[in-house]
Design an enzyme around this catalytic site. Structure first.
Site, PDB file in Angstrom:
ATOM      1  N   GLY A  12       0.871   8.838   2.828  1.00 22.21           N
ATOM      2  CA  GLY A  12       1.958   8.422   3.731  1.00 22.21           C
ATOM      3  C   GLY A  12       3.117   9.401   3.638  1.00 22.21           C
ATOM      4  CB  VAL A  24       7.289  24.554  -2.777  1.00 29.84           C
ATOM      5  CG1 VAL A  24       6.030  25.345  -3.098  1.00 29.84           C
ATOM      6  CG2 VAL A  24       7.319  23.249  -3.567  1.00 29.84           C
ATOM      7  NE  ARG A  73      -2.434   6.235   4.230  1.00 29.89           N
ATOM      8  CZ  ARG A  73      -1.421   6.161   3.370  1.00 29.89           C
ATOM      9  NH1 ARG A  73      -1.561   6.627   2.152  1.00 29.89           N
ATOM     10  NH2 ARG A  73      -0.275   5.611   3.722  1.00 29.89           N
ATOM     11  CG  ASP A 104      -1.258   5.731  -5.776  1.00 34.80           C
ATOM     12  OD1 ASP A 104      -1.100   6.028  -4.572  1.00 34.80           O
ATOM     13  OD2 ASP A 104      -1.594   4.593  -6.141  1.00 34.80           O
ATOM     14  CB  THR A 126       5.293   7.530  -2.092  1.00 35.45           C
ATOM     15  OG1 THR A 126       5.179   6.164  -1.642  1.00 35.45           O
ATOM     16  CG2 THR A 126       5.506   7.505  -3.600  1.00 35.45           C
ATOM     17  CG  ASP A 128       4.989   2.606  -1.214  1.00 30.74           C
ATOM     18  OD1 ASP A 128       5.670   2.295  -0.223  1.00 30.74           O
ATOM     19  OD2 ASP A 128       3.755   2.758  -1.183  1.00 30.74           O
ATOM     20  CG  ASP A 130       3.769   3.434  -5.544  1.00 29.20           C
ATOM     21  OD1 ASP A 130       4.197   4.587  -5.328  1.00 29.20           O
ATOM     22  OD2 ASP A 130       2.739   3.003  -5.007  1.00 29.20           O
ATOM     23  NE  ARG A 163      17.382 -18.252  16.030  1.00 29.32           N
ATOM     24  CZ  ARG A 163      17.353 -17.580  17.156  1.00 29.32           C
ATOM     25  NH1 ARG A 163      17.559 -16.284  17.168  1.00 29.32           N
ATOM     26  NH2 ARG A 163      17.114 -18.206  18.295  1.00 29.32           N
ATOM     27  NE  ARG A 172      -0.386   1.972  -0.670  1.00 29.07           N
ATOM     28  CZ  ARG A 172      -1.140   2.510   0.263  1.00 29.07           C
ATOM     29  NH1 ARG A 172      -2.304   2.000   0.535  1.00 29.07           N
ATOM     30  NH2 ARG A 172      -0.756   3.573   0.923  1.00 29.07           N
TER      31      ARG A 172
HETATM   32  O1  F6P Z   1       2.506   4.418   0.650  1.00 26.27           O
HETATM   33  C1  F6P Z   1       3.446   4.404   1.655  1.00 26.27           C
HETATM   34  C2  F6P Z   1       3.160   3.323   2.646  1.00 26.27           C
HETATM   35  O2  F6P Z   1       4.151   3.378   3.640  1.00 26.27           O
HETATM   36  C3  F6P Z   1       3.034   1.907   2.078  1.00 26.27           C
HETATM   37  O3  F6P Z   1       4.285   1.314   1.838  1.00 26.27           O
HETATM   38  C4  F6P Z   1       2.230   1.227   3.142  1.00 26.27           C
HETATM   39  O4  F6P Z   1       1.506   0.154   2.622  1.00 26.27           O
HETATM   40  C5  F6P Z   1       1.308   2.307   3.624  1.00 26.27           C
HETATM   41  O5  F6P Z   1       1.916   3.535   3.289  1.00 26.27           O
HETATM   42  C6  F6P Z   1       1.018   2.283   5.099  1.00 26.27           C
HETATM   43  O6  F6P Z   1       0.075   3.262   5.368  1.00 26.27           O
HETATM   44  P1  F6P Z   1      -0.336   3.768   6.814  1.00 26.27           P
HETATM   45  O7  F6P Z   1       0.710   4.748   7.272  1.00 26.27           O
HETATM   46  O8  F6P Z   1      -1.650   4.422   6.598  1.00 26.27           O
HETATM   47  O9  F6P Z   1      -0.368   2.576   7.704  1.00 26.27           O
END
Ligand code: F6P
Length: 318
Positions: A12, A24, A73, A104, A126, A128, A130, A163, A172
């Site tokens: 991603g 770089v 990916r 990762d 990323t 995330d 993570d 609301r 993720r």
């Molecule tokens: O890893 C980054 C991320 O944005 C996650 O938060 C999410 O679950 C995933 O990628 C979404 O992936 P895609 O762009 O393949 O839908």
């Protein structure tokens, strides 16, 4: 002695990746190395989409979101035969080493290549946040700013209408975006993988809030539940009418914050220095404001805990 390095972004995309590529490229050139951009991550490496980059190739890039090298990916990269083709392509260009920027999955790809003799250094990119071993990943700060800005806007309308807003965020399996947002916006409830999903607890919390507040905010990490269903349940069981919003890929776009640009830049410099020093199979981490390089295996094995301490504070402040 390394003479030619390649750089790619994979998985991603994350705001700040362009700043990392720029760093770089410029660090390599300053040190008399040739540098090659590999388009579309490991997929492009497999397909031979490789091009020499120059100082000018990375002009006017630092402030743009996304990655100008493109990303993908490629699940098939787990297969040795696919990696063998990728390595042949590197040999064709005489590329001795790679800087791989991503999450990762990208690190797993780099580790597999390293084990087949390609020198690799990873940079954590990323939204995330993570990746084990580093306090921050490139893109997290920008994504967090995007999410907080969106939730602040939703709060205006949700308060006007009395609301409850349910906002699904990315991450993720990691609740970093959710818990940081929850604290930043003063949400009523945060649900993420690490904390578990307890519908009854959400209903009770929001029912209590509806007695004294004009609005309520629930932040929830993706893949936990159907947020439309949760909105229905909250509407039926509390004094609030609820609406759900899935922020989706908007969280991955936008101009990187200065924090992400700086992190990406210093990590990009350090990654090239790491390769020049003869080290590889490592990744760059920021730990307590200092950069360190640790083995890719350790980063992949290390579980980071974003939630425990922050959740305690979150509950205290509610
Ligand atoms: O890893 C980054 C991320 O944005 C996650 O938060 C999410 O679950 C995933 O990628 C979404 O992936 P895609 O762009 O393949 O839908």
């Amino acid at each position: 002695m390394i003479k030619k390095i390649g750089v790619l972004t994979s998985g991603g995309d994350a705001p700040g990746m362009n700043a990392a590529i720029r760093a770089v490229v410029r660090t390599a050139i300053t040190n008399d190395l040739e540098v090659y951009g590999i388009y579309d991550g490991y997929k492009g490496l497999y397909e031979g989409k490789i091009e020499r980059l120059f100082r000018k190739s990375v002009s006017e890039k630092i402030h743009h979101g996304g990655t100008f090298l493109g990303t993908a990916r490629l699940n098939e990269f787990v297969h040795r035969e696919i990696r063998e083709v990728a390595i042949e392509n590197l040999h064709e260009y005489g590329i001795d080493a790679l800087v791989t920027i991503g999450g990762d999955g990208t690190y797993r790809g780099a580790l597999a290549l390293e084990k087949m003799g390609v020198k690799c250094v990873g940079i954590p990119g990323t939204i995330d946040n993570d990746i084990g071993g580093t306090d921050y990943t490139i893109g997290f700060d920008t994504a967090l700013n995007t999410v907080v800005d969106a939730v602040d806007k939703l709060r205006d309308t949700s308060s006007s209408h009395r609301r409850c807003s349910i906002i699904e965020v990315m991450g993720r399996n990691c609740g970093a975006i959710a818990i940081w947002t929850g604290i930043s916006v003063g949400a009523e409830y945060v649900a993420c993988k690490e904390l578990g999903y307890d519908e009854q607890d959400i209903i009770e919390t929001i029912r209590n809030a509806s007695k004294s507040k004009r609005h309520a905010i629930v932040i929830i990490t993706e893949h936990l539940t159907d947020v439309n269903h949760l909105a229905k349940v909250i509407t039926e069981n509390t004094q609030f009418e609820a609406r759900s919003t899935v922020l989706g890929h908007i969280q991955r776009g936008g101009s990187p914050t200065p924090r992400d640009r700086v992190l990406a830049s210093i990590m990009g410099v350090r990654a090239v220095e790491e390769l020049m020093a003869g080290n590889s199979g490592t990744c760059i981490c920021e730990v307590e404001n200092k950069l360190v390089a640790i083995p890719l295996e350790i980063a992949l094995e290390t579980k980071k805990d974003h939630v425990t301490e922050k959740y305690r504070a979150f509950k205290m402040l509610w």
